[in-house]
Enzyme design. Structure first.
Site, PDB file in Angstrom:
ATOM      1  N   GLU A 116       0.827  -1.220   0.000  1.00 12.19           N
ATOM      2  CA  GLU A 116       0.000   0.000   0.000  1.00 12.19           C
ATOM      3  C   GLU A 116       0.861   1.271   0.000  1.00 12.19           C
ATOM      4  O   GLU A 116       0.391   2.336   0.384  1.00 12.19           O
ATOM      5  CB  GLU A 116      -0.950   0.009   1.204  1.00 12.19           C
ATOM      6  CG  GLU A 116      -1.849  -1.202   1.341  1.00 12.19           C
ATOM      7  CD  GLU A 116      -2.863  -1.383   0.202  1.00 12.19           C
ATOM      8  OE1 GLU A 116      -2.897  -0.543  -0.713  1.00 12.19           O
ATOM      9  OE2 GLU A 116      -3.596  -2.377   0.229  1.00 12.19           O
ATOM     10  N   HIS A 139      -2.660   2.331   8.403  1.00  8.34           N
ATOM     11  CA  HIS A 139      -3.758   1.524   7.852  1.00  8.34           C
ATOM     12  C   HIS A 139      -3.884   0.236   8.653  1.00  8.34           C
ATOM     13  O   HIS A 139      -2.880  -0.374   9.015  1.00  8.34           O
ATOM     14  CB  HIS A 139      -3.482   1.201   6.381  1.00  8.34           C
ATOM     15  CG  HIS A 139      -4.347   0.123   5.821  1.00  8.34           C
ATOM     16  ND1 HIS A 139      -5.720   0.262   5.699  1.00  8.34           N
ATOM     17  CD2 HIS A 139      -4.065  -1.114   5.348  1.00  8.34           C
ATOM     18  CE1 HIS A 139      -6.224  -0.849   5.179  1.00  8.34           C
ATOM     19  NE2 HIS A 139      -5.247  -1.705   4.958  1.00  8.34           N
ATOM     20  N   HIS A 141      -7.124  -3.043  10.032  1.00  9.17           N
ATOM     21  CA  HIS A 141      -8.397  -3.719   9.766  1.00  9.17           C
ATOM     22  C   HIS A 141      -9.202  -3.899  11.052  1.00  9.17           C
ATOM     23  O   HIS A 141      -9.445  -5.040  11.472  1.00  9.17           O
ATOM     24  CB  HIS A 141      -8.129  -5.103   9.152  1.00  9.17           C
ATOM     25  CG  HIS A 141      -7.259  -5.100   7.936  1.00  9.17           C
ATOM     26  ND1 HIS A 141      -6.540  -6.212   7.515  1.00  9.17           N
ATOM     27  CD2 HIS A 141      -6.995  -4.127   7.022  1.00  9.17           C
ATOM     28  CE1 HIS A 141      -5.870  -5.923   6.409  1.00  9.17           C
ATOM     29  NE2 HIS A 141      -6.118  -4.664   6.092  1.00  9.17           N
ATOM     30  N   GLU A 169     -16.976  11.920  23.061  1.00  6.56           N
ATOM     31  CA  GLU A 169     -15.743  12.601  22.648  1.00  6.56           C
ATOM     32  C   GLU A 169     -15.417  12.454  21.170  1.00  6.56           C
ATOM     33  O   GLU A 169     -14.453  13.054  20.677  1.00  6.56           O
ATOM     34  CB  GLU A 169     -14.581  12.119  23.517  1.00  6.56           C
ATOM     35  CG  GLU A 169     -14.851  12.423  24.982  1.00  6.56           C
ATOM     36  CD  GLU A 169     -13.619  12.812  25.774  1.00  6.56           C
ATOM     37  OE1 GLU A 169     -12.544  12.278  25.480  1.00  6.56           O
ATOM     38  OE2 GLU A 169     -13.757  13.633  26.695  1.00  6.56           O
ATOM     39  N   HIS A 210     -12.860  -3.534   4.026  1.00  4.64           N
ATOM     40  CA  HIS A 210     -11.419  -3.775   4.104  1.00  4.64           C
ATOM     41  C   HIS A 210     -10.803  -3.223   5.400  1.00  4.64           C
ATOM     42  O   HIS A 210     -10.192  -3.981   6.153  1.00  4.64           O
ATOM     43  CB  HIS A 210     -10.708  -3.168   2.876  1.00  4.64           C
ATOM     44  CG  HIS A 210      -9.228  -3.410   2.849  1.00  4.64           C
ATOM     45  ND1 HIS A 210      -8.540  -3.816   1.728  1.00  4.64           N
ATOM     46  CD2 HIS A 210      -8.286  -3.290   3.817  1.00  4.64           C
ATOM     47  CE1 HIS A 210      -7.252  -3.959   2.010  1.00  4.64           C
ATOM     48  NE2 HIS A 210      -7.077  -3.644   3.275  1.00  4.64           N
TER      49      HIS A 210
HETATM   50  O1  2HA Z   1      -1.361  -6.583   3.501  1.00  6.82           O
HETATM   51  O2  2HA Z   1      -3.422  -4.445   4.850  1.00  6.82           O
HETATM   52  O3  2HA Z   1      -4.176  -3.578   2.500  1.00  6.82           O
HETATM   53  C1  2HA Z   1      -1.438  -5.385   4.139  1.00  6.82           C
HETATM   54  C2  2HA Z   1      -2.731  -4.745   3.916  1.00  6.82           C
HETATM   55  C3  2HA Z   1      -3.146  -4.475   2.535  1.00  6.82           C
HETATM   56 ZN    ZN Z   2      -5.368  -3.719   4.415  1.00 10.13          ZN
END
Ligand code: 2HA
Ligand code: ZN
Length: 270
Positions: A116, A139, A141, A169, A210
């Site tokens: 990414e 980033h 999940h 908050e 995602h």
């Molecule tokens: O593999 O989270 O979006 C890493 C990730 C791809």
């Molecule tokens: Zn990801």
């Protein structure tokens, strides 16, 4: 030259990704983080005249020419970073208008930066235009934010308002709200450009089905931003199927704005 294993930016990165794993946000090789480093920060720990190798990026980002980033590696597991920092992390410096990345440290098994990387670098460009102090793109999940994208409207105003209503908050922590992308193929320049575009108006961008992107001045603040949104999503997923008897009214939101000196995203409050 000082020992890089004691560099505050590296110590903080290791602690942060370890904590992200502990929160269940980064199963297997899920998630990626990039931290913009100051030139003198890098120079205190590394001989920056010599690159270990050069890696093509597949995009151009002239705004980031000469800038260095500490970034997580592709295919690497956050749970392992603390045991092998130089195998799982790397420091790269962008050259040739961002089309090449010189490896200055790390990725010691021959690896490279996260898949990414385009979304990260393009988001840095976008956030730096809005906030010159932005240093981090993160980033991951988180389960409840992800779950929400299956059952809640993806309209950005509605999605943001729901999160603001889940904890008092929230509006203070992310008054700029949450932007939302529909499902898109990850790891591409296209999702990178779409994410960056969304980053111009908010520090949180949901990737439907995602995960989420967050941006901020430092690792702690960016972690806290995602943590707060995920807590709100968790409460939503606990109550979404139940009759709602109470909420945080728009009138209360306006009180929070005044009391904490924040301004909610234009048009998001009634
Ligand atoms: O593999 O989270 O979006 C890493 C990730 C791809
Ligand atoms: Zn990801």
């Amino acid at each position: 030259m000082k020992d890089i294993m004691n560099a505050p930016f590296l110590v903080e990165m290791i602690r942060t990704v370890t904590n992200m794993y502990a929160h269940g946000w980064d199963e297997r090789n899920g998630g990626n983080v990039s931290l913009l480093l100051e030139a003198d920060e890098v120079g205190a720990y590394l001989d920056t005249r010599q690159a270990i190798r050069t890696i093509p990026t597949g995009f151009s980002a002239p705004e980031l020419e000469g800038k260095s980033f500490l970034v997580t590696g592709t295919g690497k597991y956050f749970k392992n970073v603390q045991y092998d920092p130089s195998g799982n992390l790397g420091i790269v410096r962008l050259t040739d208008g961002g089309e090449k990345a010189e490896l200055l440290w790390g990725f010691s098994d021959g690896g490279q930066f996260t898949s990414e990387f385009p979304a990260h670098m393009m988001s840095h460009v976008a956030r730096l235009k809005t906030d010159p102090d932005n240093r981090v793109v993160m980033h991951c999940h988180p389960a409840n934010l992800l779950a929400m994208t299956y059952v809640h409207s993806l309209d950005e105003r509605e999605f943001t308002r729901t999160l603001w209503q889940m904890c008092t908050e929230c509006i203070v922590v992310f008054p700029d709200g949450v932007n939302v992308l529909p499902w898109m193929l990850c790891g591409t320049n296209e999702i990178g450009m779409a994410t960056a575009e969304k980053m111009t108006t908010a520090r949180l961008v949901v990737w439907s089905q995602h995960g989420i992107y967050g941006a901020g001045k430092n690792l702690d603040e960016t972690f806290g931003l995602i943590e707060t949104a995920e807590k709100a999503a968790e409460i939503y997923m606990k109550i979404a199927h139940l009759p709602r008897l109470h909420t945080i009214s728009d009138e209360a939101m306006h009180q929070l704005e005044a009391h904490f000196g924040v301004k909610a995203r234009e048009g998001y409050l009634n």
